[in-house]
Design an enzyme around this catalytic site. Structure first.
Site, mmCIF file in Angstrom:
data_model
loop_
_atom_site.group_PDB
_atom_site.id
_atom_site.type_symbol
_atom_site.label_atom_id
_atom_site.label_comp_id
_atom_site.label_asym_id
_atom_site.label_seq_id
_atom_site.Cartn_x
_atom_site.Cartn_y
_atom_site.Cartn_z
ATOM 1 N N HIS A 147 0.815 -1.216 0.000
ATOM 2 C CA HIS A 147 0.000 0.000 0.000
ATOM 3 C C HIS A 147 0.850 1.268 0.000
ATOM 4 C CE1 HIS A 147 -3.520 -2.681 1.531
ATOM 5 N NE2 HIS A 147 -3.384 -2.734 0.214
ATOM 6 N N HIS A 184 -7.607 -8.045 -8.422
ATOM 7 C CA HIS A 184 -7.943 -8.847 -7.242
ATOM 8 C C HIS A 184 -8.174 -7.863 -6.089
ATOM 9 C CE1 HIS A 184 -5.892 -11.635 -9.908
ATOM 10 N NE2 HIS A 184 -6.370 -12.654 -9.199
ATOM 11 N N ASP A 206 -2.933 -8.486 -7.599
ATOM 12 C CA ASP A 206 -2.590 -8.867 -6.220
ATOM 13 C C ASP A 206 -3.364 -10.115 -5.812
ATOM 14 O OD1 ASP A 206 -1.825 -8.781 -3.529
ATOM 15 O OD2 ASP A 206 -3.388 -7.344 -3.004
ATOM 16 N N SER A 251 -6.736 -2.001 -1.241
ATOM 17 C CA SER A 251 -6.273 -1.293 -2.439
ATOM 18 C C SER A 251 -7.382 -0.474 -3.141
ATOM 19 C CB SER A 251 -5.609 -2.276 -3.407
ATOM 20 O OG SER A 251 -6.451 -3.363 -3.700
ATOM 21 N N GLU A 275 -13.407 -8.919 -8.157
ATOM 22 C CA GLU A 275 -13.287 -9.751 -6.954
ATOM 23 C C GLU A 275 -14.192 -10.958 -7.141
ATOM 24 O OE1 GLU A 275 -11.460 -10.012 -4.086
ATOM 25 O OE2 GLU A 275 -12.709 -11.775 -3.791
ATOM 26 N N GLY A 327 -10.304 -11.652 -12.490
ATOM 27 C CA GLY A 327 -9.536 -10.451 -12.825
ATOM 28 C C GLY A 327 -8.489 -10.685 -13.902
#
Ligand code: SAM
Length: 321
Positions: A19, A42, A195, A128, A146, A175
């Site tokens: 992050h 993701h 991610d 995120s 997601e 994704g």
């Protein structure tokens, strides 16, 4: 499949690396006067409660974000008491700008923490999607993917509450596959965060295939991959594969790794083998902004000083192209 829930890990050392890097990227990329498409393949649930059951059970945030925030309380003499040779920041030291931006973003979401500066009042942790959204201006777009049914529902609800309309869209889709349909982006500027949970071994190969395809479709996008550093061949190979594909495509790249502890198995007082959990993770960026290296060069030593758990703690920052 689907046993991974990011709520158990929210705010851990991997999130601190991921992050902080994401904030530095978003800050730079949204400072320009042209539209940006952000695609988060993701996304997770978007927001997490640090005082909720999941986070409290795992305790991972205590070894991550809370250690970073306790910086203000580390007394000068602390380093003498440390059983290993990591220099702690003195209470007077200033946080690196990228870390300060991260703490400021947390303040914005936690009014009581902002008011008191007391980490005990940090209740909400942004994933995120919320970090990305904070930086958008009217011309920018954010697309979130997601797959987990519960996390998708939470993400959808969390985003709806923002009332930002079509600027941020949420889809319960794969994704890796969905990314293809958005490249090249109409705005001709894009940042992609990939991610995955790496719950399935196949995720490693899917990440490199997805990034190779993305660079072919849109060579100038900024592509950001988080990966775990664990003793598993696929994990070891992933940053090498990403580097190879960047070099072959004549793209610049950057690879930052934060290690907080040894990866060795230990035994407890009852002789039981104790697994170390996640000892390290990395962020691989294809086409990083020219400012990212300096941002991380300043932030990574402080992450090591504040989050390091033993003398194996450290960082590497490589780049090329
Ligand atoms: N990026 C989030 C953040 O930083 O706050 C954390 C994401 S978490 C590491 C990975 C997420 O990907 C999980 O919520 C998982 O349910 C989801 N997921 C797993 N496979 C997926 C796929 N193929 N497409 C989209 N989401 C997926």
């Amino acid at each position: 499949m689907f046993s991974y829930r990011h709520a158990f890990h929210a705010g851990n050392h991997a999130d601190v690396l991921k992050h902080t890097t994401l904030i530095a990227l978003m800050k730079y990329l949204t400072a320009k006067d042209t539209a940006l498409s952000v695609i988060d393949t993701h996304a997770g649930a978007g927001l997490y409660r640090l005082d909720g059951d999941y986070t409290e059970t795992s305790g991972e945030a205590r070894e991550g974000i809370f250690k970073l925030l306790s910086k203000e309380k580390v007394p000068e003499g602390q380093k003498k008491r440390a059983p290993f040779a990591i220099k702690k920041l003195a209470s007077t030291d200033v946080l690196a700008p990228a870390l300060q931006d991260y703490v400021d973003l947390l303040r914005g979401l936690n009014p009581q923490f902002a008011e008191t500066g007391d980490p005990a009042h940090l209740k909400i942790y942004p994933g995120s999607p919320f970090i990305e959204q904070q930086f958008l201006s009217g011309r920018d777009k954010l697309k979130l993917f997601e797959l987990h049914p519960t996390d998708f529902k939470s993400l959808n609800g969390n985003i709806e509450q923002l009332g930002v309309g079509r600027q941020v869209t949420v889809a319960r889709e794969d994704g890796f596959e969905a990314l293809k349909t958005f490249l090249p982006p109409p705005a001709r500027r894009a940042m992609v965060l990939c991610d995955p949970s790496y719950e399935m071994k196949s995720d490693y190969a899917r990440v490199s295939a997805c990034m190779a395809d993305a660079v072919k479709r849109f060579a100038t996008g900024t592509y950001v991959v988080w990966y775990p550093v664990i003793p598993r061949p696929e994990a070891h190979d992933l940053p090498r594969k990403l580097k190879t594909l960047a070099v072959k495509a004549s793209r610049s790249w950057l690879n930052a790794v934060l290690t907080v502890k040894s990866s060795k198995l230990t035994t407890d007082t009852d002789g039981e083998v104790v697994r170390p959990g996640l000892p390290a993770s990395g962020m691989f960026v294809i086409n990083p902004p020219h400012t990212l290296k300096a941002d991380l060069q300043a932030a990574l030593p402080q992450m090591v000083a504040l989050l390091g758990q033993d003398r194996n703690a450290g960082f590497t920052l490589d780049h090329g192209g």
